[in-house]
Each structure stands twice: as C-alpha cells, then as structure tokens.
Enzyme design. Structure first.
Site, mmCIF file in Angstrom:
data_model
loop_
_atom_site.group_PDB
_atom_site.id
_atom_site.type_symbol
_atom_site.label_atom_id
_atom_site.label_comp_id
_atom_site.label_asym_id
_atom_site.label_seq_id
_atom_site.Cartn_x
_atom_site.Cartn_y
_atom_site.Cartn_z
ATOM 1 N N ASP A 45 0.841 -1.190 0.000
ATOM 2 C CA ASP A 45 0.000 0.000 0.000
ATOM 3 C C ASP A 45 0.881 1.247 0.000
ATOM 4 O O ASP A 45 1.644 1.476 0.937
ATOM 5 C CB ASP A 45 -0.898 -0.008 1.247
ATOM 6 C CG ASP A 45 -1.802 1.215 1.318
ATOM 7 O OD1 ASP A 45 -2.986 1.080 0.949
ATOM 8 O OD2 ASP A 45 -1.331 2.289 1.740
ATOM 9 N N TYR A 89 3.202 10.027 -0.534
ATOM 10 C CA TYR A 89 4.309 9.432 0.214
ATOM 11 C C TYR A 89 5.645 9.655 -0.500
ATOM 12 O O TYR A 89 6.695 9.544 0.125
ATOM 13 C CB TYR A 89 4.119 7.930 0.405
ATOM 14 C CG TYR A 89 2.870 7.505 1.138
ATOM 15 C CD1 TYR A 89 2.064 8.415 1.816
ATOM 16 C CD2 TYR A 89 2.483 6.161 1.149
ATOM 17 C CE1 TYR A 89 0.910 8.002 2.464
ATOM 18 C CE2 TYR A 89 1.340 5.746 1.812
ATOM 19 C CZ TYR A 89 0.553 6.667 2.454
ATOM 20 O OH TYR A 89 -0.584 6.256 3.103
ATOM 21 N N LYS A 132 -2.893 5.950 -4.099
ATOM 22 C CA LYS A 132 -3.956 6.882 -3.743
ATOM 23 C C LYS A 132 -3.791 8.221 -4.462
ATOM 24 O O LYS A 132 -2.670 8.655 -4.725
ATOM 25 C CB LYS A 132 -3.955 7.135 -2.222
ATOM 26 C CG LYS A 132 -3.954 5.863 -1.379
ATOM 27 C CD LYS A 132 -3.869 6.160 0.097
ATOM 28 C CE LYS A 132 -3.589 4.900 0.887
ATOM 29 N NZ LYS A 132 -2.166 4.493 0.832
ATOM 30 N N HIS A 175 -7.625 9.808 -1.380
ATOM 31 C CA HIS A 175 -6.877 9.773 -0.128
ATOM 32 C C HIS A 175 -7.631 10.427 1.030
ATOM 33 O O HIS A 175 -7.604 9.917 2.152
ATOM 34 C CB HIS A 175 -5.517 10.450 -0.326
ATOM 35 C CG HIS A 175 -4.460 9.945 0.597
ATOM 36 N ND1 HIS A 175 -3.137 9.849 0.249
ATOM 37 C CD2 HIS A 175 -4.522 9.509 1.872
ATOM 38 C CE1 HIS A 175 -2.441 9.368 1.261
ATOM 39 N NE2 HIS A 175 -3.261 9.160 2.258
#
Length: 276
Positions: A46, A51, A76, A109
């Site tokens: 994931d 990120y 996401k 998200h």
C-alpha cells in the site's frame, strides 16, 4: 511462506487481508524495505502519491521476479489532484512511477470536504475502472456521511474505505455504514502508531501471554478477527516477519471483547472533516 486469507470485495475482486504499508518510508529506503517485505511473504503493498515513494515500490516489484498476478498494489490520489479534469492525469503518473500497467486498488486519499470535489472525483474513478487499468476503487479517511453521499450520488459504492482504526479509535458509525453497504474496512495505523500504550494494557498483554504471541501480534489478530483488512508497516525485517506471523492462533470471545472495550475515540490523525 505464510498464506494470507483474502477478503471478497463488492466488485467481485478480492484483497489479501494483511498487507504492508509504506507511509513515512524514506523514498531512498523504499526499494530495500519493500524488497524485504516481498521476500518474507507480503504480496499486498500500500503506497500513495503523497508518500513520494511510488518509484521505490515499483523498483522493488520489478526486481522481485514475482508474477504480477500474485501481487496486490494500492495507491492513492492526493487532494490537489481531485476533480474530473485532473484525476486521470494523476492516475497516469502514479502508474508510470510504479512501472505498472494497472493497480489493484485506487483510493481517494481524503474527502477534503471544503473543496467539495470528492463526488465528482469518485465518478471519474468509476470511469477509470472501466478502462481496466484499475481493478477496484475505494476511498480513504471517509466518514459515514462522506460515504453516504457517494452511495446516494453514484451507482457504484466504494469497495474499500481505508480509515484510521485501532483499539483506541474504532469508528463504529463509519464501520456500521460500511458494513451495511458491503464496503470493506481497511485499517491504517492499526497499532496506534505508538501514540497510545496499547502494548502495555492488561487486555493485550494477558492475551499475548496466553497465546505465546507479542502484544503487536495480538492487536493485529484482533483486527483480522473483526474482519478488517490491515496494513502494518515496519522498516525492520524481523518485525515484518512478526507482523505476518498471526495466523496460527485465535483470540477467544472474552479476549476479543476486552480489546474492543478499549475504545475511547483516541484519534491519532487529523479529523477528515477538518483536513483540507
């Protein structure tokens, strides 16, 4: 290799119930860490655009030699990419960074309600799913009233809602709405992200002693028996192994009830109605 059970989704696909998250994993370390995770047996990874480590995840996948059909990859859409005109391009860029032809699950998200674009974005997700480049679509950090809008204003309900969920913060209203509409709950921060003394509580430590397990394994087992999809993270290979080794014991009804009784609305992250 540990065999992780799969959870059936409302769109006909299935998802490994236990995966590996890379939130706050240093992009420079991501390839090594995800390689370790794949080597010890994880097949569900994931990540997210925000990120900054989709490329590292993609490199680890490419180097692993694991057939693509054996992997389940989630990413996401970030908040500033929401909208009918911007979502498709953001999705294309995530695929390119991952080096993949498709992802197994694509999530909005955050609802970012002040922008009021999540319904429009969701309908664009439905169109993306029809291209075959994403198998399942869902949301993250959506509360019951956000989910209700999607259900009311779209013919396609989310397959998954990934929310902060741990024994101190169980989100019963959102979980109940999701269950009513066959939306599976996926827990991020399943161990409380170290913000609460979960591993020191007698409800957890007594079960750990009874089963010869660690407190973290007991909390993960509680999630699994509640039917949650769960994505713990760790930079340490030995902890990755420990988190995956939770399928050879079962908590009894009293142990489950004691841990469930720890609920105290102890949110770690930002409230979804306030994060814009």
């Amino acid at each position: 290799m540990t065999r992780v059970p799969r959870i059936q989704l409302n769109d006909g696909h299935s998802i490994p119930q236990l995966g590996f998250g890379v939130f706050k994993v240093d992009p420079a370390e991501t390839e090594r860490i995800v390689t370790d995770a794949l080597e010890v047996g994880y097949r569900h990874i994931d990540t997210a655009r925000i990120y900054g480590n989709e490329e590292g995840v993609g490199r680890a996948i490419a180097a692993s030699g694991i057939p693509r059909e054996e992997l389940f990859i989630t990413t996401k859409l970030w908040n500033d990419d929401q909208g009918a005109t911007t979502t498709p391009g953001a999705f294309d860029r995530s695929l390119e960074r991952l080096g993949l032809d498709y992802v197994d699950l694509y999530l909005i998200h955050w609802p970012t309600p002040a922008n009021d674009r999540y319904v429009e974005t969701w309908n664009t997700f439905v169109e993306l799913r029809e291209t075959g480049r994403v198998r399942s679509i869902g949301v993250s950090n959506f509360l019951a009233h956000h989910l209700e809008r999607l259900v009311d204003e779209s013919d396609v309900p989310p397959a998954v809602d990934q929310i902060e969920l741990h024994p101190y913060h169980q989100q019963p209203a959102t979980a109940a709405f999701a269950e009513q509409h066959e939306i599976k709950i996926e827990a991020w921060g399943p161990l409380g992200q170290g913000k609460y003394p979960l591993f020191e509580l007698p409800e957890v430590t007594s079960a750990a002693s009874a089963h010869g397990a660690s407190p973290a394994q007991v909390v993960l087992r509680w999630h699994l028996q509640r039917g949650h999809i769960v994505i713990p993270k760790s930079n340490r290979r030995e902890r990755m192994v420990e988190n995956l080794d939770v399928f050879d014991f079962e908590l009894n009804d009293d142990e489950m009830a004691a841990i469930t009784g720890l609920e105290r609305e102890g949110r770690v992250g930002t409230h979804p109605d306030e994060f814009n």
